[in-house]
Scaffold this active site. Structure first.
Site, PDB file in Angstrom:
ATOM      1  N   GLU A   1     -12.689  -2.584  11.779  1.00  0.00           N
ATOM      2  CA  GLU A   1     -12.681  -1.860  10.504  1.00  0.00           C
ATOM      3  C   GLU A   1     -13.799  -2.320   9.565  1.00  0.00           C
ATOM      4  OE1 GLU A   1      -8.968  -2.154   8.435  1.00  0.00           O
ATOM      5  OE2 GLU A   1      -9.703  -1.044   6.689  1.00  0.00           O
TER       6      GLU A   1
ATOM      7  N   ASP B   1      -8.310  -9.293   3.751  1.00  0.00           N
ATOM      8  CA  ASP B   1      -8.067  -8.173   4.659  1.00  0.00           C
ATOM      9  C   ASP B   1      -9.152  -8.068   5.723  1.00  0.00           C
ATOM     10  OD1 ASP B   1      -7.148  -5.908   5.843  1.00  0.00           O
ATOM     11  OD2 ASP B   1      -7.640  -4.554   4.197  1.00  0.00           O
TER      12      ASP B   1
ATOM     13  N   GLU C   1       0.817  -1.214   0.000  1.00  0.00           N
ATOM     14  CA  GLU C   1       0.000   0.000   0.000  1.00  0.00           C
ATOM     15  C   GLU C   1       0.854   1.269   0.000  1.00  0.00           C
ATOM     16  OE1 GLU C   1      -2.748  -0.706   3.306  1.00  0.00           O
ATOM     17  OE2 GLU C   1      -4.067  -1.791   1.936  1.00  0.00           O
TER      18      GLU C   1
HETATM   19  O1  GCW Z   1      -7.075  -3.204   6.403  1.00  0.00           O
HETATM   20  C1  GCW Z   1      -6.187  -2.374   5.723  1.00  0.00           C
HETATM   21  C2  GCW Z   1      -6.493  -1.009   6.228  1.00  0.00           C
HETATM   22  C3  GCW Z   1      -5.333  -0.079   6.243  1.00  0.00           C
HETATM   23  C4  GCW Z   1      -4.166  -0.770   6.921  1.00  0.00           C
HETATM   24  C5  GCW Z   1      -3.827  -2.014   6.125  1.00  0.00           C
HETATM   25  C6  GCW Z   1      -2.697  -2.828   6.752  1.00  0.00           C
HETATM   26  C7  GCW Z   1      -2.491   0.140   8.345  1.00  0.00           C
HETATM   27  O2  GCW Z   1      -7.561  -0.478   5.488  1.00  0.00           O
HETATM   28  O3  GCW Z   1      -5.719   1.069   6.934  1.00  0.00           O
HETATM   29  O4  GCW Z   1      -3.057   0.061   7.072  1.00  0.00           O
HETATM   30  O5  GCW Z   1      -4.945  -2.855   6.074  1.00  0.00           O
HETATM   31  O6  GCW Z   1      -3.007  -3.792   7.423  1.00  0.00           O
HETATM   32  O7  GCW Z   1      -1.546  -2.494   6.557  1.00  0.00           O
END
Ligand code: GCW
Length: 686
Positions: free
Chosen positions: A387, A359, A285
């Site tokens: 989340e 995720d 990311e």
């Molecule tokens: O779940 C996603 C999130 C990001 C997060 C990423 C990760 C810290 O939307 O906010 O970043 O995973 O786990 O690195």
């Protein structure tokens, strides 16, 4: 009915009613050997906890009914000759038993280590509070995983990435001079459930955390946490040598870079002698990483590991990567990148893998890297921060979800190699690892903030609690954990407890049903909260919803089987075979692995489109049911927390209906279009 504002978490210790006189006498006096900072905490917790439970002052006496100590501190405990049993429990484990000492039955809490004693104290208090039998008390406990860790996604400006409970607990601008009482309260809460490590800052790491002025602040927190057995880790930005070190490169094979990390490690250990190590998100990311220099994740992890090695520190390297170039299917990418690196990491590196390959969805299959990394210690990462599970507005108990994950059979070594077992194995293949912790572990993205009740939703506290208990013992049943938490947080009244327990145990499945049933995933947009199944425009395709469900006239889902994109092939054959077979694949994951026509007949006998609709309706109805059930507890829960929870349940009811309506309308529209196309086609043929 205590802890009216939730600030006491599960640690309010209300006075026990009808506590028998003989036990009252037994616990009215205490003898504690040793005077270290941890032993002072042990004493304070016992005096305070017992004092509150018994409703009377606890005396410190040589001839006490309760004796606490290590054999090296306490002659009385040494005289029991429990050495070999204590050795088996390790320095964080403990025994709680009766023993006849100097002519009197005494209850003993013994451990080889002081942290073990502290954990034993909290266990005894829990026992008393839950009204468990005392006559037969005989406990031998040890943590099954070495690292039981919280990962805070807290930024240096006090904001929290995916935080839903206020601002960061760490007041960086006030430290090191001003000490918030919450720091010790946090460490205490962690110790009460066996959490022994904490990474203070966001994995999307601001490199300034490694600068001296921040390290001084970190050192203060570490000093406060230490007596509670809680070690500090920091998230490190891989480009720190450039960003705060003034170097021109962060290439892990560059000597100057290696030296920079070495110096940095030495600087940290001077301030924090028991520093745990670095947690790293790299080439994920947009974060910098070794691949920026055409090096591997192993090269990157190893340069940091070398810097920490002499100090006893470790690197926790995250496997949350999904480079588009690796595979068209996001869920296959991490395995493809990391599996070939097995065996290439230094001994003091752990790879941290999210529970599922996507995720933190409400439901995912377990990540195929569990069981697949044979020579690398793998640590699990789960997310207590909600989340994708209602953002602390919805009551979703995650203990059941984590149990499902821990109990999943990887079949890595035949049947029964559950994820829990795989995590427990110390994978450092026979080599003596010079690190102070066993390289096994589990981390949770923390759900704490500076709000009064720590977690936003009073029930979100249960997720913090459940994480600690499961990291201590992945075999603990979710039912048991809910009972403990409810008993300590609200009440031991069995009617109320059973009602709340049912709410909690059903809550995750309810959430799945009204959001992403039957293996659907990522039906969200920007804030990851509201339903957006139509979402097809994001900077990356794999951030949209349509990339995952592919609903169209002919059906829904992605074929990830051996006939499709072969994601199932990343699992061991016995598992792959189940996921591949539409008849055997668990229905709750069916659309994760299979693409099915809208008319596919489900196990209920209903067509898929009907089943999907039914699940959404069931889920939303059950969410409304949670709200109604909670109303029946009015007057049985303290009014403050009852009202706060009721308010959030009302939001949940409304938002679950929104999920239902939007998703049903969206999918139905596609399905009906399919129907019209079919009729149209039929007409044409005629
Ligand atoms: O779940 C996603 C999130 C990001 C997060 C990423 C990760 C810290 O939307 O906010 O970043 O995973 O786990 O690195």
């Amino acid at each position: 009915m205590t802890g009216e504002d939730g600030s006491q978490l599960w640690l309010s210790f209300p006075t026990l009613e009808n506590f028998p006189q003989r036990w009252q006498e037994q616990f009215a006096s205490l003898r504690i050997a040793g005077s270290s900072a941890t032993m002072r905490v042990v004493q304070a917790e016992l005096k305070d906890g017992l004092g509150r439970l018994l409703g009377s002052e606890i005396a410190l006496r040589d001839d006490a009914g309760l004796i606490v100590g290590t054999p090296s501190q306490s002659q009385q405990i040494a005289s029991l000759k429990w050495e070999s049993e204590l050795a088996a429990q390790g320095s964080e484990g403990y025994l709680i038993r009766w023993a006849n000492l100097e002519g009197r039955q005494r209850l003993i809490i013994a451990s080889q280590g002081e942290t073990g004693l502290l954990y034993g104290v909290f266990d005894l208090l829990r026992h008393l509070q839950m009204g468990m039998p005392l006559d037969s008390l005989d406990i031998a406990e040890r943590p099954r995983l070495g690292l039981r860790m919280l990962n805070h996604w807290d930024n240096l400006d006090g904001s929290i990435e995916r935080g839903y409970a206020g601002r960061s607990l760490w007041k960086w601008e006030e430290l090191p001079g001003k000490i918030d009482p919450r720091y010790a309260a946090y460490a205490r809460a962690c110790a009460s459930i066996g959490i022994n490590a904490t990474a203070l800052n966001n994995v999307n790491a601001d490199p300034r955390i490694l600068e001296k002025n921040y390290l001084r602040k970190v050192a203060v927190l570490a000093d406060i946490f230490r007596p509670y057995g809680l070690r500090v880790f920091l998230s490190a930005n891989f480009a720190a040598p450039i960003m705060v070190g003034g170097l021109k490169t962060a290439d892990p094979l560059d000597q100057k870079v290696a030296d920079w990390w070495k110096h940095k490690a030495a600087e940290i250990y001077e301030l924090v002698p028991d520093f745990g190590g670095w947690l790293v998100k790299a080439n994920s990311e947009g974060q910098p990483g070794p691949q920026d220099y055409h090096r591997t994740h192993a090269d990157g992890a190893n340069v940091l590991a070398d810097a920490l090695q002499d100090h006893g520190g470790i690197v926790i390297w995250r496997a949350f990567v999904y480079d588009e170039k690796v595979d068209p299917d996001r869920i296959k990418r991490a395995y493809k990148e990391f599996k070939p690196l097995d065996g290439k990491f230094r001994d003091n590196v752990m790879v941290q893998v999210k529970n599922g390959p996507l995720d933190f969805m409400p439901r995912e299959p377990f990540h195929p890297l569990f069981g697949a990394m044979r020579k690398t210690p793998v640590m699990a990462e789960v997310q207590a921060a909600q989340e994708y599970t209602g953002q602390a507005k919805h009551l979703v108990f995650l203990g059941t979800m984590w149990k499902e994950f821990l109990d999943s059979d990887t079949c890595a070594e035949g049947e029964g190699s559950t994820v829990g077992k795989v995590l427990e194995e110390n994978k450092n293949g026979g080599t003596e690892v010079p690190v102070p912790v066993e390289l096994t572990g589990m981390a949770a993205v923390a759900n704490t903030g500076d709000g009064v009740n720590w977690c936003g939703h009073d029930f979100s506290q249960a997720n913090w609690y459940a994480f600690g208990r499961l990291a201590w013992n992945p075999d603990l049943p979710a039912e048991h954990i809910t009972e403990e938490w409810i008993g300590q947080t609200f009440t031991c009244d069995s009617g109320v407890l059973q009602t709340i327990k049912q709410m909690m145990l059903s809550s995750r499945e309810i959430y799945v049903n009204y959001t992403m049933p039957l293996g659907l995933h990522h039906l969200i947009g920007g804030d990851h909260y509201a339903p957006m199944p139509w979402n097809d425009s994001e900077p990356r395709a794999d951030w949209t919803a349509t990339y995952y469900h592919r609903a169209s006239a002919d059906g829904i889902g992605v074929d990830r089987t051996a006939h499709g994109d072969r994601a199932t092939g990343q699992y061991f054959p016995a598992v792959a075979e189940v996921f591949d077979d539409v008849e055997k694949c668990p229905e709750n994951l069916i659309l994760w692995f299979h693409r099915l026509s809208w008319d596919h007949v489900m196990r209920s006998g209903r067509a898929l489109h009907e089943e999907l609709r039914a699940r959404y309706f069931q889920g939303a109805e059950a969410a409304a049911g949670l709200e109604k059930t909670w109303q029946t507890l009015k007057g049985k829960i303290d009014p403050g927390r009852h009202a706060a929870v009721a308010k959030r349940l009302a939001i949940q009811t409304a938002d679950s209906a929104l999920w239902r309506d939007r998703c049903v309308a969206y999918f139905q529209n596609i399905y009906l279009r399919a129907g019209r196309a079919a009729i149209g086609g039929a007409l044409r043929i005629n």
